[in-house]
Design an enzyme around this catalytic site. Structure first.
Site, mmCIF file in Angstrom:
data_model
loop_
_atom_site.group_PDB
_atom_site.id
_atom_site.type_symbol
_atom_site.label_atom_id
_atom_site.label_comp_id
_atom_site.label_asym_id
_atom_site.label_seq_id
_atom_site.Cartn_x
_atom_site.Cartn_y
_atom_site.Cartn_z
ATOM 1 N N ALA A 119 0.579 -2.002 -0.513
ATOM 2 C CA ALA A 119 0.004 0.107 0.202
ATOM 3 C C ALA A 119 0.871 1.224 0.062
ATOM 4 O O ALA A 119 2.291 1.136 0.163
ATOM 5 C CB ALA A 119 -0.914 -0.204 1.142
ATOM 6 N N GLY B 92 0.010 -5.144 0.570
ATOM 7 C CA GLY B 92 -1.141 -5.269 0.025
ATOM 8 C C GLY B 92 -0.751 -5.757 -1.727
ATOM 9 O O GLY B 92 -1.804 -6.750 -2.186
ATOM 10 N N GLU C 41 -1.448 -9.632 -1.479
ATOM 11 C CA GLU C 41 -3.110 -9.303 -0.844
ATOM 12 C C GLU C 41 -3.588 -9.834 -1.923
ATOM 13 O O GLU C 41 -4.286 -10.369 -2.129
ATOM 14 C CB GLU C 41 -2.947 -8.635 0.751
ATOM 15 C CG GLU C 41 -2.983 -8.462 1.643
ATOM 16 C CD GLU C 41 -2.801 -7.539 2.902
ATOM 17 O OE1 GLU C 41 -4.130 -8.114 3.663
ATOM 18 O OE2 GLU C 41 -2.882 -7.205 3.171
ATOM 19 N N GLU D 182 3.530 -6.069 6.748
ATOM 20 C CA GLU D 182 2.777 -5.295 7.615
ATOM 21 C C GLU D 182 3.957 -5.111 9.370
ATOM 22 O O GLU D 182 3.346 -3.736 9.753
ATOM 23 C CB GLU D 182 1.781 -5.679 7.226
ATOM 24 C CG GLU D 182 1.109 -5.040 6.311
ATOM 25 C CD GLU D 182 0.982 -6.389 5.271
ATOM 26 O OE1 GLU D 182 0.315 -6.452 3.855
ATOM 27 O OE2 GLU D 182 1.917 -7.274 5.620
ATOM 28 N N LYS E 119 47.059 -0.524 9.646
ATOM 29 C CA LYS E 119 46.226 -0.415 8.096
ATOM 30 C C LYS E 119 46.802 0.521 7.089
ATOM 31 O O LYS E 119 46.667 1.106 6.442
ATOM 32 C CB LYS E 119 45.054 0.601 8.637
ATOM 33 C CG LYS E 119 44.007 -0.623 9.669
ATOM 34 C CD LYS E 119 43.291 0.088 10.421
ATOM 35 C CE LYS E 119 41.671 -0.678 10.965
ATOM 36 N NZ LYS E 119 41.046 -1.939 10.434
#
Length: 707
Positions: A67, A113, A116, A138, A418
């Site tokens: 949605a 959605g 769905e 959801e 490093k």
């Protein structure tokens, strides 16, 4: 035939093809306007004399991602929410009620959605690409499916599998969705349309849950299973913090035997949840999540970063070209320890060629084994696992650096070591390669001295475990080229991670905030509070893991190292208890003993872990932990370590798991009122001393309305 802004209707080969394509949008969502047009489009479909309907997307790699969440922000009352949900359900139900067979043709993410809508179709076919996700997430927005998803998914795959997806918000790849029964056919992209036509022609019986799941949906069984499900959810989330999963369980318990009643109850429940504080805060989290994604997509710093002139002989921005996803093909990683090896594995999983450099054959072998386990867990299919392993290459000689687009140093936390790495990389790397360090606390200015062009160095600070932690700190030193940072953010997006630009300062953002919180937990331990009690108070507040468990998991030697780096810069003391543990070789999970004894990868916790927090020992544990954390957040915001409040909230939710239902630490302070929170902090300062001294940023924060 009517024309629409978002939908097109095409009739071909005795089929109706209904295509969604939101103009100027990368993905399809179901807004009120889209649903209203779908209602009208279905009027047209019902007039046609065709043998079936195909619902598809015109987007290159996406079906429907849910949605339109932006509309949730305008739903101020339960009545407004109910009207939207009822309207959407009526239209989804129309698809289910069509007299012709319907099929959802899923070519990309199918979520919320979108799924769905697909579940309302008779059939679902999907492409088999492993990057695609299918599910009902959801609950991550503080709600549950509201377009009939709780009913239809249970009907199709059964309550056991359906509840696992709905309650967790977990998403799955198409291959797994096919095995679960959500998808009817899972095929290569080129065969997708033929697969949709095939199921309409053959009309196989629509998938439905098996006999056992039907028995489990009977009244007596539902009560028992509901109790079990609530116990499972309660172990991970409190109902007061996250009511949505509990609401789903109650829906099914009360109405699982009555389809129409459950559909109606689902609508009423989600309408109520949409107006809760939890949902509103989680919607805010959704949007700040999208903001971080946008930084990666644009390869920038929210429009604020400016290119600076350099003396490099390169472009003004410091790099000679603009980077997009397709520019990243080869990553070279130096250091095959847990972090370096796992970064390499994640990059290979995301489709990049990886060369992993380490002088230790044993370290390379361990990293390769972990990579295989990740690929098998994530990809499932042997051919996909094999392809990922082909992309993951051991490189004992370090030859891969010469051809890499990105070089990441991930060795132990030592500045001199490093510096040595980057002095070599300055000679070996391509002129346009990103040069990045994964340092967790060393300022970039210390390391970049090794480079003839210090502006090329950027921090890419991953978090452990790499496969689960979404955040990457994009660290900018004083001399870092703006484009170097932008390219690093684009790379984070390429591998599916969230970039957060931060200023180079000891500890950057996440570790700087976490360390005072962790050290306060150790102080509480020293005072005699049980470790499990301290952890439980933190998880009851909403943290995903207690600080003592977190310290043991990260490694107490790492905690001590980072703590010493930070206390040198910001003052404070390291608790003697932490030093003693490290001196004794009790480093946490990796040695089997730290603050806890660890067995089979789990800490042995005392009886307080079972929930007995109603004790005089609880005292002000929560305030002491949380306010050390919040005070450092205000300090970082005040010092400009991060650009704005929203980004800080997002970083600390996705980087430390700070209680998402609060909307993030800054949102939490705002909701609780800054003046009130400052007063509570001052009381702690009076009682416990300078480590609770309020940051000078509090007064400014309380008196401004900046975003």
């Amino acid at each position: 035939m009517a024309k629409f802004k978002n939908w097109t209707i095409e009739e071909r080969d005795n089929l109706c093809v209904l295509t969604l394509d939101l103009p100027k949008q990368r993905q399809n969502v179901l807004s009120s306007a889209v649903m209203s047009e779908l209602d009208q489009a279905l009027d047209e479909v019902e007039k046609l004399d065709v043998k079936g309907l195909i619902v598809k997307s015109a987007k290159a790699a996406g079906f429907i991602v849910g949605a339109d969440v932006s509309e949730f922000q305008h739903m101020e009352t339960e009545q407004q929410s109910a009207e939207f949900v009822q309207f959407s359900n009526r239209i989804i139900n129309r698809i289910e009620s069509l007299t012709i067979p319907s099929v959802a043709m899923i070519n990309g993410h199918c979520l919320g959605g979108g799924l769905e809508l697909a579940l309302a179709c008779d059939y679902r076919v999907a492409t088999d690409e492993a990057a695609i996700r299918i599910g009902l997430p959801e609950v991550k927005l503080g709600i549950h499916p509201g377009f009939g998803g709780t009913v239809r998914l249970i009907e199709i795959i059964g309550v056991r599998l359906a509840m696992d997806l709905i309650l967790s918000g977990r998403t799955v790849i198409p291959y797994v969705a096919k095995k679960m029964g959500i998808i009817d056919l899972c095929v290569p992209q080129r065969q997708l349309e033929r697969a949709a036509e095939f199921v309409i022609d053959k009309k196989p019986p629509p998938k439905r849950a098996g006999t056992l799941d039907k028995i489990l949906s009977l009244g007596a069984a539902r009560n028992l299973i509901a109790l079990y499900l609530k116990r499972q959810v309660r172990a991970k989330a409190k109902e007061t913090h996250y009511p949505a999963p509990y609401a789903v369980i109650e829906l099914w318990k009360e109405h699982g035997g009555n389809r129409e009643a459950m559909l109606q109850a689902e609508q009423q429940s989600i309408a109520k949840l949409l107006t809760t504080t939890t949902a509103r805060n989680l919607v805010k989290v959704f949007f700040v999540h999208e903001q971080l994604k946008a930084i990666g997509k644009s390869g920038g710093e929210s429009g604020k970063g400016k290119s600076r002139m350099s003396e490099s002989g390169m472009s003004k921005s410091g790099m000679s070209k603009s980077w997009r996803d397709e520019n990243f093909q080869h990553v070279h990683i130096i250091g095959a320890g847990v972090m370096g090896g796992d970064i390499a594995a994640w990059c290979a999983l995301r489709g990049l060629t990886v060369t992993l450099h380490d002088r230790s054959a044993e370290a390379l072998a361990r990293a390769t084994k972990r990579a295989y386990q990740l690929f098998a867990r994530q990809l499932r299919q042997p051919r996909l696992v094999e392809r990922a392993m082909d992309r993951f290459q051991q490189d004992a000689a370090g030859n891969g650096a010469a051809n890499a687009d990105v070089i990441i140093e991930a060795i132990f936390e030592n500045a001199e070591a490093k510096i040595g790495v980057f002095s070599e990389m300055a000679k070996a790397a391509k002129p346009d390669a990103i040069l990045a360090t994964n340092t967790s606390s060393i300022p970039l200015e210390t390391i970049s001295a090794a480079l003839p062009k210090p502006g090329r160095l950027v921090g890419l600070h991953f978090f452990n475990p790499v496969a689960k932690m979404q955040l990457i700190e994009i660290v900018r030193g004083e001399k870092t080229y703006a484009k170097a940072a932008a390219h690093a953010a684009a790379f984070a997006h390429r591998i599916g991670r969230l970039p957060i630009p931060v200023k180079s300062s000891p500890g950057f953002l996440v570790n700087r905030v976490l360390m005072p919180y962790t050290l306060e937990a150790v102080e509480l331990l020293k005072e005699g509070r049980p470790a499990a009690l301290i952890d439980k108070v933190a998880t009851d507040f909403g943290m995903p893991m207690g600080p003592i468990t977190l310290a043991d998991t990260v490694g107490l030697d790492i905690c001590l190292q980072v703590g010493e780096n930070l206390t040198k810069s910001f003052g404070g003391e390291i608790p003697e208890l932490l030093k003693q543990k490290v001196n004794d070789g009790h480093l946490g999970k990796k040695t089997g003993q730290g603050f806890y004894i660890w067995e089979n990868g789990r800490p042995k916790k005392d009886w307080f872990a079972k929930g007995m927090t109603l004790s005089r020992q609880v005292d002000d544990i929560e305030d002491r932990l949380v306010f050390r954390y919040l005070n450092e957040c205000i300090a970082c915001l005040h010092e400009g370590i991060v650009e704005n409040r929203s980004q800080l909230d997002a970083a600390l939710i996705f980087g430390t798991g700070f209680a998402p239902f609060t909307g993030g630490p800054i949102n939490h302070i705002t909701d609780q009122q800054p003046a009130v929170m400052l007063d509570r902090l001052k009381r702690l300062h009076n009682r416990y001393g300078d480590r609770f001294n309020p940051s000078s940023g509090w007064e400014e924060f309380a008196n401004t309305n900046l975003p």
